[in-house]
Design a protein around this motif. Structure first.
Motif, short mmCIF file in Angstrom:
data_model
loop_
_atom_site.label_atom_id
_atom_site.label_comp_id
_atom_site.label_asym_id
_atom_site.label_seq_id
_atom_site.Cartn_x
_atom_site.Cartn_y
_atom_site.Cartn_z
N ALA A 10 0.43 -0.85 -0.24
CA ALA A 10 0.17 0.09 0.23
C ALA A 10 0.79 1.20 -0.29
CB ALA A 10 -1.32 -0.31 1.25
N ASP A 11 0.55 2.18 -0.59
CA ASP A 11 1.17 3.87 -0.45
C ASP A 11 0.36 4.51 0.64
OD1 ASP A 11 2.26 3.13 -2.85
OD2 ASP A 11 0.14 3.76 -4.05
N ARG A 12 -0.85 4.36 1.17
CA ARG A 12 -1.32 5.04 1.94
C ARG A 12 -2.09 3.92 2.65
NH1 ARG A 12 -4.71 9.28 -1.13
NH2 ARG A 12 -6.11 9.04 0.95
N ILE A 13 -1.89 4.34 4.43
CA ILE A 13 -3.24 3.38 4.73
C ILE A 13 -4.52 4.28 5.65
CG2 ILE A 13 -3.77 2.08 6.61
CD1 ILE A 13 -1.94 1.11 5.14
N VAL A 14 -5.33 3.95 5.02
CA VAL A 14 -6.83 4.67 5.91
C VAL A 14 -7.20 3.53 7.11
CG1 VAL A 14 -9.14 5.77 5.31
CG2 VAL A 14 -6.98 5.76 4.15
N ALA A 15 -7.55 4.55 7.85
CA ALA A 15 -7.68 3.47 9.19
C ALA A 15 -9.22 4.14 9.65
CB ALA A 15 -6.85 3.80 10.40
N LEU A 16 -10.38 2.92 9.92
CA LEU A 16 -11.94 3.40 10.06
C LEU A 16 -11.55 2.72 11.76
CD1 LEU A 16 -13.93 2.44 6.97
CD2 LEU A 16 -13.06 4.46 7.95
N SER A 17 -12.54 2.88 13.11
CA SER A 17 -12.83 2.72 13.67
C SER A 17 -14.44 3.10 13.50
CB SER A 17 -12.01 3.62 14.83
OG SER A 17 -12.25 2.57 16.05
N PHE A 18 -15.31 1.89 14.75
CA PHE A 18 -16.77 2.36 15.15
C PHE A 18 -17.61 3.54 13.51
CE2 PHE A 18 -15.80 1.19 18.89
CZ PHE A 18 -16.25 0.25 19.13
N GLY A 19 -17.25 3.13 12.47
CA GLY A 19 -17.53 4.34 10.79
C GLY A 19 -16.74 5.49 10.70
N THR A 20 -16.15 5.83 11.83
CA THR A 20 -15.61 6.92 11.77
C THR A 20 -13.86 6.57 11.08
OG1 THR A 20 -17.06 7.80 13.21
CG2 THR A 20 -15.05 9.31 12.54
#
Lengths: 255, 289
Positions: free
Chosen positions: A219-229
């Protein structure tokens, strides 16, 4: 700065009073790979289903190549150039493997005018060859193992010649060796080019995955979610050190 | 008697196969239990009568036009009455029953309850190994086989067929492969009603046309799809001939057999439901997902 391919702005999805996706915004650039992470129930798969038009968003917008794709039918979205694979593989079990891929090669986006069935078959064969399961082309899809089913999912997705590929847990349930092979296939696909009659645009990707070590390599970038946010968006090594991400995965205080 | 059983068994079986395969097809693709299927078959017979008797067309032209008209009628009915409620299976079932009744009443009003008929396309007979075979029967068999082979080719060897088969297996995944599912459903419906119309067109010269002629084939068709396995095209094909021959044997070999053909078909259906609910070739519900 490369032109952004996908823009997600303030995206929300509610099931009754439950916010499964809550005001999520991020952009995906041309030729970029984003890893989408988060604990179980964070809303990752929901986000992919929203992009594919399987679910309709409660709020916010999704733009693909500058065009708002909210409310479009799934097949129209596929024909604009987005493809996805499922976490729980759903092949057409009673059809031969080759026919499973021919279906996706048949979509208007991938078809040249007046193409004959034989040509589509050859193209589907190339997709299977790329995925490494061409030797089983004539067997029923129900006979495939878990790892090979993942490969079939990839072959089907690239059959539509997408510009954006959404992969839902491509390494899920695979042995370490299979995981390595799959990661290599994904990288090769991302490079783009021609695989026989099949053309790969070198698609941008959003990969949902729990195997972070593997994901960080591609991955070039990581996006993290928690409880939909959305709780983090950045370079892989920054995001995994982000206290909010650690807390989301391991609870307060981390380990 | 044997030759009558063989010829009638083949004819019954082929006509039921045309009906039952079309019924299975649209159930498989759109999950629509189309009770009005045989009402459309009746419509095709009436359209031939209309073309031949009122408009003075030749039987062949009347048959071709009636098939096209019936397909158009089927597609319009689907768009108006079924599509808006397609996701509610029980509502669809009730709507198709209502639609069948409406079609029946329209023909009753327009033509009365009289028995009508159209002349056969071919007259005369020929002898084969000492057996007398009417040319019209041969024509009917030929047309039915052609229609069945044509449908098989369309479903198994063409792009449209592949799209229809995928939509039947998993509509959501077919969507994700870029297939316009609504278009596939319309194509399947066109094929399905087309087969019913062909059956109606070839049956018209063999029997009488009346506003209740859809009821017996409906009973037989339901028995066939239960025996073959709901949604299984192969099952429908084989069961059509099983019940077609059973009917011929009952009619020709038993005294008062013509009155028993319906009850016997229904008894077979009940037995299958008790012993093997998924039918001969159906996928059991647990296996499906």
């Amino acid at each position: 700065m490369a032109e952004s391919l996908l823009e997600i702005v303030g995206l929300g999805k509610r099931f009754g009073g439950l916010h499964v996706t809550n005001n999520v915004s991020f952009e995906l650039n041309q030729h970029e790979i984003i890893g989408l992470i988060g604990p179980n129930g964070a809303g990752k798969t929901t986000l992919l289903r929203l992009i594919m038009g399987i679910l309709k968003p409660s709020s916010g917008s999704i733009r693909f190549k500058g065009k708002n794709i909210n409310g479009l039918k799934t097949w129209d979205i596929v024909n604009l150039g987005i493809a996805c694979t499922f976490q729980n593989m759903r092949p057409f079990r009673r059809l031969p493997i080759i026919a499973n891929v021919m279906v996706s090669c048949m979509c208007p986006r991938a078809m040249k005018r007046g193409e004959w069935v034989k040509r589509i078959e050859a193209k589907a064969m190339d997709a299977l060859e790329f995925a490494g399961i061409s030797d089983m082309a004539l067997e029923k899809a129900s006979t495939l193992s878990q790892g090979d089913l993942k490969r079939l999912e990839i072959a089907r997705a690239i059959g539509t010649e997408p510009e954006l590929l959404l992969l839902d847990e491509p390494f899920g349930g695979l042995s370490p060796l299979e995981t390595d092979l799959m990661a290599k296939s994904i990288k090769r696909l991302h490079k783009g080019g021609r695989f026989g009659r099949l053309h790969s645009e070198g698609p941008s990707m959003i990969i949902v995955e729990h195997k972070l070590q593997q994901l960080m390599k591609i991955a070039d970038r990581i996006v993290a979610l928690s409880f939909g946010t959305l709780i983090a968006d950045g370079k892989p090594d920054e995001v995994v050190r982000n206290p909010q991400v650690i807390e989301a995965y391991f609870g307060e205080g981390g380990i | 008697m044997i030759q009558e059983i063989v010829i009638n068994g083949l004819i019954n079986g082929s006509i039921y196969a045309l009906l039952a395969i079309g019924f299975s097809l649209i159930f498989g693709v759109a999950r629509v239990v189309n009770i009005a299927h045989t009402a459309l078959y009746m419509a095709a017979s009436y359209f031939i009568y209309l073309g031949f008797d009122y408009l003075g067309m030749s039987s062949l032209l009347a048959a071709l036009i009636s098939i096209l008209l019936t397909v158009a009628l089927g597609l319009v009915c689907y768009q108006l009455f079924i599509k808006p409620i397609r996701e509610h299976e029980s509502a669809v079932l009730i709507a198709t029953i209502a639609l069948a009744m409406v079609i029946q009443e329209i023909f009753l009003l327009a033509f009365g309850g009289n028995y009508l008929g159209v002349p056969p396309l071919a007259t005369g007979y020929f002898m084969l190994a000492g057996v007398k075979i009417a040319n019209q029967h041969l024509l009917v068999l030929g047309a039915a086989f052609l229609a069945l082979i044509g449908t098989w080719f369309l479903l198994m060897k063409t792009r449209i067929g592949l799209g229809i088969r995928c939509t039947a297996q998993d509509r959501e995944v077919a969507n994700l492969m870029g297939i316009n599912v609504n278009r596939e459903i319309m194509a399947a419906l066109g094929i399905s009603v087309g087969m019913a119309a062909v059956a109606g067109a070839i049956v018209a010269p063999l029997s009488v046309i009346d506003p209740h002629m859809w009821l017996h084939p409906l009973t037989m068709m339901l028995a066939i799809v239960v025996l073959g396995g709901l949604g299984s095209i192969k099952g429908s094909f084989i069961s059509s001939y099983i019940l077609g021959f059973t009917e011929a044997v009952v009619v020709f070999a038993l005294p008062m057999g013509a009155f028993l053909k319906g009850p016997i078909a229904l008894s077979i259906m009940i037995l299958v439901l008790l012993i093997r609910p998924e039918g001969l070739f159906g996928v059991s519900f647990e296996e499906e997902r």
